[in-house]
Design a protein around this motif. Sequence first.
Motif, PDB file in Angstrom:
ATOM      1  N   LYS A   1      20.800  22.419   0.975  1.00 15.63           N
ATOM      2  CA  LYS A   1      19.985  22.957   1.875  1.00 15.63           C
ATOM      3  C   LYS A   1      18.708  23.924   1.120  1.00 15.63           C
ATOM      4  CE  LYS A   1      22.051  22.598   6.045  1.00 15.63           C
ATOM      5  NZ  LYS A   1      22.527  21.118   5.717  1.00 15.63           N
ATOM      6  N   LYS A   2      19.004  23.884  -0.121  1.00 10.48           N
ATOM      7  CA  LYS A   2      18.084  24.952  -0.747  1.00 10.48           C
ATOM      8  C   LYS A   2      16.545  23.999  -1.120  1.00 10.48           C
ATOM      9  CE  LYS A   2      20.680  28.405  -2.886  1.00 10.48           C
ATOM     10  NZ  LYS A   2      21.347  28.804  -3.963  1.00 10.48           N
ATOM     11  N   LYS A   3      15.828  24.800  -1.511  1.00 10.35           N
ATOM     12  CA  LYS A   3      14.550  23.848  -2.056  1.00 10.35           C
ATOM     13  C   LYS A   3      14.752  23.874  -3.455  1.00 10.35           C
ATOM     14  CE  LYS A   3       9.254  24.729  -1.940  1.00 10.35           C
ATOM     15  NZ  LYS A   3       9.151  23.975  -2.899  1.00 10.35           N
ATOM     16  N   TRP A   4      14.343  22.575  -4.035  1.00 11.86           N
ATOM     17  CA  TRP A   4      14.698  22.284  -5.500  1.00 11.86           C
ATOM     18  C   TRP A   4      13.033  22.278  -6.196  1.00 11.86           C
ATOM     19  CZ3 TRP A   4      18.470  17.327  -5.499  1.00 11.86           C
ATOM     20  CH2 TRP A   4      19.469  17.891  -4.572  1.00 11.86           C
ATOM     21  N   PRO A   5      13.182  23.195  -7.162  1.00 18.22           N
ATOM     22  CA  PRO A   5      11.813  23.287  -7.828  1.00 18.22           C
ATOM     23  C   PRO A   5      11.480  22.199  -8.659  1.00 18.22           C
ATOM     24  CG  PRO A   5      13.622  24.946  -8.749  1.00 18.22           C
ATOM     25  CD  PRO A   5      14.458  23.972  -7.754  1.00 18.22           C
ATOM     26  N   THR A   6      10.203  21.853  -8.710  1.00 14.84           N
ATOM     27  CA  THR A   6       9.593  21.384  -9.672  1.00 14.84           C
ATOM     28  C   THR A   6       8.787  21.638 -10.884  1.00 14.84           C
ATOM     29  OG1 THR A   6       9.263  19.422  -8.046  1.00 14.84           O
ATOM     30  CG2 THR A   6       7.828  19.078  -9.971  1.00 14.84           C
ATOM     31  N   ILE A   7       8.849  21.541 -12.192  1.00 15.06           N
ATOM     32  CA  ILE A   7       8.370  22.248 -13.005  1.00 15.06           C
ATOM     33  C   ILE A   7       8.051  21.273 -14.080  1.00 15.06           C
ATOM     34  CG2 ILE A   7       9.718  24.490 -13.127  1.00 15.06           C
ATOM     35  CD1 ILE A   7      11.289  23.710 -15.497  1.00 15.06           C
ATOM     36  N   LYS A   8       6.820  21.773 -14.861  1.00 11.47           N
ATOM     37  CA  LYS A   8       6.583  20.859 -16.066  1.00 11.47           C
ATOM     38  C   LYS A   8       7.319  20.908 -17.323  1.00 11.47           C
ATOM     39  CE  LYS A   8       1.661  20.228 -14.556  1.00 11.47           C
ATOM     40  NZ  LYS A   8       0.230  20.135 -15.222  1.00 11.47           N
ATOM     41  N   TYR A   9       7.292  20.209 -18.121  1.00 11.10           N
ATOM     42  CA  TYR A   9       7.875  20.049 -19.521  1.00 11.10           C
ATOM     43  C   TYR A   9       7.617  21.353 -20.132  1.00 11.10           C
ATOM     44  CZ  TYR A   9       8.797  18.640 -24.371  1.00 11.10           C
ATOM     45  OH  TYR A   9       9.115  18.519 -25.567  1.00 11.10           O
ATOM     46  N   ARG A  10       6.205  21.564 -20.078  1.00 14.69           N
ATOM     47  CA  ARG A  10       5.611  22.574 -21.059  1.00 14.69           C
ATOM     48  C   ARG A  10       6.376  23.965 -20.375  1.00 14.69           C
ATOM     49  NH1 ARG A  10       0.601  19.645 -22.633  1.00 14.69           N
ATOM     50  NH2 ARG A  10       0.554  20.360 -24.914  1.00 14.69           N
ATOM     51  N   ASP A  11       6.412  24.072 -18.998  1.00 12.93           N
ATOM     52  CA  ASP A  11       7.178  25.319 -18.512  1.00 12.93           C
ATOM     53  C   ASP A  11       8.558  25.422 -18.965  1.00 12.93           C
ATOM     54  OD1 ASP A  11       4.870  25.534 -16.811  1.00 12.93           O
ATOM     55  OD2 ASP A  11       5.749  24.346 -15.053  1.00 12.93           O
TER      56      ASP A  11
ATOM     57  N   VAL B   1      16.461  20.516 -10.588  1.00 17.29           N
ATOM     58  CA  VAL B   1      15.150  20.690 -11.082  1.00 17.29           C
ATOM     59  C   VAL B   1      14.553  19.297 -11.473  1.00 17.29           C
ATOM     60  CG1 VAL B   1      13.693  22.075 -12.674  1.00 17.29           C
ATOM     61  CG2 VAL B   1      15.823  23.148 -11.759  1.00 17.29           C
ATOM     62  N   VAL B   2      13.484  19.315 -11.058  1.00 24.95           N
ATOM     63  CA  VAL B   2      12.415  18.126 -11.353  1.00 24.95           C
ATOM     64  C   VAL B   2      11.558  18.500 -12.396  1.00 24.95           C
ATOM     65  CG1 VAL B   2      10.617  16.723 -10.791  1.00 24.95           C
ATOM     66  CG2 VAL B   2      12.560  16.692  -9.174  1.00 24.95           C
ATOM     67  N   VAL B   3      11.644  18.063 -13.575  1.00 25.13           N
ATOM     68  CA  VAL B   3      10.781  18.329 -14.743  1.00 25.13           C
ATOM     69  C   VAL B   3       9.730  17.305 -14.865  1.00 25.13           C
ATOM     70  CG1 VAL B   3      10.696  18.968 -17.207  1.00 25.13           C
ATOM     71  CG2 VAL B   3      12.754  19.473 -15.968  1.00 25.13           C
ATOM     72  N   THR B   4       8.555  17.572 -14.800  1.00 22.83           N
ATOM     73  CA  THR B   4       7.703  16.454 -15.005  1.00 22.83           C
ATOM     74  C   THR B   4       6.915  16.519 -16.420  1.00 22.83           C
ATOM     75  OG1 THR B   4       5.801  17.657 -13.751  1.00 22.83           O
ATOM     76  CG2 THR B   4       7.227  16.580 -12.550  1.00 22.83           C
ATOM     77  N   HIS B   5       5.856  15.664 -16.254  1.00 28.82           N
ATOM     78  CA  HIS B   5       4.863  15.768 -17.663  1.00 28.82           C
ATOM     79  C   HIS B   5       5.357  15.868 -18.836  1.00 28.82           C
ATOM     80  CE1 HIS B   5       2.639  16.564 -14.059  1.00 28.82           C
ATOM     81  NE2 HIS B   5       1.506  16.036 -14.553  1.00 28.82           N
ATOM     82  N   TYR B   6       6.184  15.100 -19.249  1.00 33.09           N
ATOM     83  CA  TYR B   6       6.969  14.868 -20.702  1.00 33.09           C
ATOM     84  C   TYR B   6       5.764  14.467 -21.609  1.00 33.09           C
ATOM     85  CZ  TYR B   6      11.727  15.867 -19.090  1.00 33.09           C
ATOM     86  OH  TYR B   6      12.950  16.284 -18.723  1.00 33.09           O
ATOM     87  N   PRO B   7       6.080  14.557 -22.904  1.00 34.25           N
ATOM     88  CA  PRO B   7       5.129  14.329 -23.774  1.00 34.25           C
ATOM     89  C   PRO B   7       5.079  12.676 -23.645  1.00 34.25           C
ATOM     90  CG  PRO B   7       6.685  15.579 -24.972  1.00 34.25           C
ATOM     91  CD  PRO B   7       7.210  15.383 -23.363  1.00 34.25           C
TER      92      PRO B   7
END
Length: 430
Positions: free
Chosen positions: A271-281, A316-322
């Motif tokens: 039910k919760k919101k799942w965050p998206t962060i960047k690899y650098r974060d 958590v979705v982690v985006t923008h890997y190297p």
Amino acid sequence: MKFISISEAMKRGKGKVAVRGWVYRERGSNEFKFIILRDSTNIVQCVLKKDKFKKQWKDIDALQIEASLEIEGIIKKDKRAPTGHEISVDKIHIIGTSNEFPIQKDLNEELLGDRRHLWIRSKKMITIMKIRSSYIQARDEFFKKEKFYRFDAPILQPTQSEGGSTVFEVDYYGKKIYLAQTWQLYAEAAVFGLEKVYNFGPTFRAEKSKTSRHLSEFWMAEAEVAWWKLKEITEFAKKEIKYCIEKVAKECVEELKYLGQDSGKILKIAKKKWPTIKYRDALKILKDKDKINIKFGKDLRTIEEQKLMQHFDTPVVVTHYPREIMAFYKPKDPKKSDEALCFDMLAPGCGLEIVGGSERSLDIKEMSENLKKQGEKPEDYKFYFDLRKYGSVPHSGYGVGIERVLQWICGLESIKDAIAFPRTVTRMNP
Ligand code: 4AD
Ligand code: MG
């Protein structure tokens, strides 16, 4: 009489019933034999009185665990019985005997592995397999609702896709061919006709190290969509996983409880919101909170994924890997060329990578260079590059490691228990 399941018989709670299954436990005395009978639905205590079975008694007395039986008798409620019911047996038909079932308590993992074909009858394995089935059925339901087409790709493929070092080679009439590492490249061909496709199929990776999260053969649940970009695909991946774990949490309350898992907690996560962060974060979190310094350009190791995910109570979705360390088809971000338009989804606590996905590069030159760096021949990917030549459109997709998701929601120490017959670097039998 018509056979009914044990759970159906207990629902009736009284009267005459016919059930069949396997001996789960047994004990005898001079006058009685107590059998706990199991079928796929539940277990029930059955009692046989010597008086009633004069001719058959020798065989009944000799019954051991895992013998198969058909019985008829009167069911009634009985508080002392393990599932609150007892069947007083009138008729018994022994279908298959079982002498000294080779799994007793306290077998080590290696021996249980050797006897896996028998071990999958254990309560633990049956429970996990039920959850697996529930999850996969929920996922099919989800994609039907979302109006995706199911699309199947070849398992034997002429090229690698996720890195040549983990590919399994097969002799194909004297030529080399590989077992699929992913369905993706063919799904990309399919989206130009079907736009939204999904599948569920076996994938193969020669993972040479022994870990608790890698299989050599695992089932990937993939999706590929024309027109969509990173933002849309990541949100959709969250929606899929939320739908499936919610459904499992509702359907498999008892099963999850047996494994020590709380279905209520899973429902809350869904039910919760799942965050998206960047690899650098993610690197910043690791540096600030865990004092772990990782240079941009390194992949996260298991320990780092675990540390990172201690700080979250949802995936958590982690985006923008190297870009450097990613598969050849993951495009660079035009705004930041050292980052790729890709993502992983990591599970809370355990830090397991449960999903991997990306936008797909449309740039033949960029992909050719990436392939060359990996020692591949771009000419071998002609079919794939053709897709960029004739009416190319942006498209994105992802793959879910079903065994990883099960490992997470079932709280399994090893991924091997998320599949009936695991294949690993040290196990190819039975
Ligand atoms: O991240 P991966 O390698 O991504 C792909 O193969 C993409 N082609 C998928 C796509 O975009 N259509 O694998 C996807 C997921 C991982 O996130 C992980 O959950 C699982 O598959 N996985 C494994 N599971 C068990 N054992 C292994 N050896 C795995 N390798 C990947
Ligand atoms: Mg990955």
